[in-house]
Design a protein around this motif. Structure first.
Motif, mmCIF file in Angstrom:
data_model
loop_
_atom_site.group_PDB
_atom_site.id
_atom_site.type_symbol
_atom_site.label_atom_id
_atom_site.label_comp_id
_atom_site.label_asym_id
_atom_site.label_seq_id
_atom_site.Cartn_x
_atom_site.Cartn_y
_atom_site.Cartn_z
ATOM 1 N N PHE A 83 6.169 -5.348 -2.574
ATOM 2 C CA PHE A 83 5.324 -6.806 -2.532
ATOM 3 C C PHE A 83 5.828 -7.435 -2.420
ATOM 4 N N LEU A 84 5.576 -8.633 -1.190
ATOM 5 C CA LEU A 84 6.437 -9.179 -0.997
ATOM 6 C C LEU A 84 5.520 -10.838 -1.600
ATOM 7 N N ASN A 85 4.500 -10.838 -1.582
ATOM 8 C CA ASN A 85 4.334 -12.077 -3.031
ATOM 9 C C ASN A 85 4.097 -11.320 -4.761
ATOM 10 N N ASN A 86 4.237 -12.343 -5.188
ATOM 11 C CA ASN A 86 4.554 -12.316 -6.409
ATOM 12 C C ASN A 86 2.793 -10.962 -6.879
ATOM 13 N N LYS A 87 3.706 -9.283 -7.444
ATOM 14 C CA LYS A 87 3.346 -8.503 -7.809
ATOM 15 C C LYS A 87 1.888 -8.941 -8.815
ATOM 16 N N GLU A 88 2.513 -9.262 -10.077
ATOM 17 C CA GLU A 88 1.210 -9.386 -11.024
ATOM 18 C C GLU A 88 -0.070 -10.382 -10.003
ATOM 19 N N LYS A 89 0.360 -10.859 -9.483
ATOM 20 C CA LYS A 89 -0.903 -12.091 -8.485
ATOM 21 C C LYS A 89 -1.637 -11.081 -7.688
ATOM 22 N N THR A 90 -0.566 -10.113 -6.911
ATOM 23 C CA THR A 90 -1.530 -9.545 -6.163
ATOM 24 C C THR A 90 -2.492 -8.609 -6.678
ATOM 25 N N LEU A 91 -1.699 -7.588 -7.662
ATOM 26 C CA LEU A 91 -2.407 -6.688 -8.550
ATOM 27 C C LEU A 91 -4.239 -7.624 -9.291
ATOM 28 N N LYS A 92 -3.787 -8.820 -9.528
ATOM 29 C CA LYS A 92 -4.779 -9.510 -9.795
ATOM 30 C C LYS A 92 -5.950 -9.601 -9.244
ATOM 31 N N ALA A 93 -5.864 -10.119 -8.424
ATOM 32 C CA ALA A 93 -6.762 -10.218 -6.652
ATOM 33 C C ALA A 93 -6.747 -8.600 -6.283
ATOM 34 N N VAL A 94 -5.982 -8.395 -6.258
ATOM 35 C CA VAL A 94 -7.064 -6.868 -6.121
ATOM 36 C C VAL A 94 -8.273 -6.678 -6.461
ATOM 37 N N LYS A 95 -8.418 -7.000 -8.057
ATOM 38 C CA LYS A 95 -9.513 -6.195 -8.841
ATOM 39 C C LYS A 95 -10.914 -7.710 -8.239
ATOM 40 N N GLN A 96 -11.175 -8.253 -7.419
ATOM 41 C CA GLN A 96 -12.253 -8.910 -7.057
ATOM 42 C C GLN A 96 -12.834 -8.524 -6.034
ATOM 43 N N ILE A 97 -11.635 -7.154 -5.213
ATOM 44 C CA ILE A 97 -12.456 -7.071 -4.191
ATOM 45 C C ILE A 97 -13.725 -5.678 -4.273
ATOM 46 N N HIS A 98 -13.468 -5.800 -6.398
ATOM 47 C CA HIS A 98 -14.975 -4.286 -6.567
ATOM 48 C C HIS A 98 -16.270 -5.342 -7.013
ATOM 49 N N THR A 99 -15.639 -6.885 -6.809
ATOM 50 C CA THR A 99 -17.284 -7.283 -7.292
ATOM 51 C C THR A 99 -17.475 -8.005 -6.037
ATOM 52 N N LEU A 100 -16.582 -7.557 -4.777
ATOM 53 C CA LEU A 100 -17.280 -8.318 -3.526
ATOM 54 C C LEU A 100 -19.062 -7.707 -2.986
ATOM 55 N N SER A 122 -6.723 -19.290 0.976
ATOM 56 C CA SER A 122 -5.986 -20.906 0.531
ATOM 57 C C SER A 122 -6.546 -20.498 -1.181
ATOM 58 N N LYS A 123 -8.038 -19.471 -0.958
ATOM 59 C CA LYS A 123 -8.263 -20.185 -2.844
ATOM 60 C C LYS A 123 -7.589 -19.090 -3.793
ATOM 61 N N LYS A 124 -6.319 -18.368 -3.364
ATOM 62 C CA LYS A 124 -5.879 -17.291 -4.220
ATOM 63 C C LYS A 124 -4.126 -18.032 -3.921
ATOM 64 N N LEU A 182 0.691 -1.598 0.355
ATOM 65 C CA LEU A 182 0.029 -0.221 0.260
ATOM 66 C C LEU A 182 1.456 1.131 -0.422
ATOM 67 N N ALA A 183 2.083 1.017 -0.195
ATOM 68 C CA ALA A 183 2.914 2.156 -0.232
ATOM 69 C C ALA A 183 2.898 2.124 -1.530
ATOM 70 N N SER A 184 3.066 1.702 -2.863
ATOM 71 C CA SER A 184 3.062 1.953 -4.204
ATOM 72 C C SER A 184 1.518 2.449 -5.001
ATOM 73 N N SER A 185 2.148 3.353 -5.577
ATOM 74 C CA SER A 185 0.623 3.986 -6.692
ATOM 75 C C SER A 185 0.160 2.690 -7.118
ATOM 76 N N GLU A 186 1.020 1.915 -8.186
ATOM 77 C CA GLU A 186 0.162 1.011 -8.850
ATOM 78 C C GLU A 186 -0.714 0.020 -8.169
ATOM 79 N N MET A 187 -0.627 0.036 -6.855
ATOM 80 C CA MET A 187 -1.729 -1.044 -5.989
ATOM 81 C C MET A 187 -2.656 0.074 -5.450
#
Length: 151
Positions: free
Chosen positions: A134-151, A53-55, A10-15
């Motif tokens: 990013f401690l975890n894979n950056k691309e996977k993290t950014l992709k996972a973020v998109k799901q919060i908009h559909t909750l 664990s789903k992702k 959350l210090a990343s402007s991209e995130m």
């Protein structure tokens, strides 16, 4: 507007753009009397591991801060809306939101919001002046973020 202290991803402007849908205004900032730590998979609460664990697998790690007098955490201070703060809270669902009174580098007193994990039995301490966002894979993290908009 809300001042939000982002650290780790959350210090990343991209995130922040991925979560909020825009690039909020932000500047480098440090938070006094907190330290940056890493929470490993096995240190996550069971209900959090069940959701993640789903992702993610047991290589997942997450930054968190906790209060420690005399320490400092580096990150970014973002200017966000209440709606954007709500989106961040959905992403940081197992963290505790807090409000902190602090002083900017030019001496202004402000209230800052942040998210912490207030458990003192976990965490690897990190040099917060020099760390990868990013401690975890950056691309996977950014992709996972998109799901919060559909909750």
């Amino acid at each position: 507007m809300i001042y939000y202290f982002g650290y780790g991803t959350l210090a990343s402007s991209e995130m922040m753009e991925a979560i909020t849908g825009r690039k909020p205004e932000g500047s480098d900032f440090h938070l006094e009397n907190y330290k940056l730590c890493i929470q490993n998979w096995n240190e996550l609460p069971n209900h959090v591991r069940e959701i993640l664990s789903k992702k993610w697998n047991d290589n997942f790690r997450s930054y968190f801060i906790r209060p420690v007098k005399g320490k400092r955490v580096w990150g970014r201070l973002w200017s966000i809306t209440p709606e954007e703060r709500s989106l961040i809270s959905r992403w940081e669902f197992w963290y505790e939101p807090i409000k902190i009174r602090t002083t900017t580098t030019n001496g202004d007193k402000i209230e800052v919001e942040a998210d912490i994990i207030n458990s003192f039995s976990i965490g690897q301490i990190v040099d917060s002046e020099h760390y990868e966002f990013f401690l975890n894979n950056k691309e996977k993290t950014l992709k996972a973020v998109k799901q919060i908009h559909t909750l």
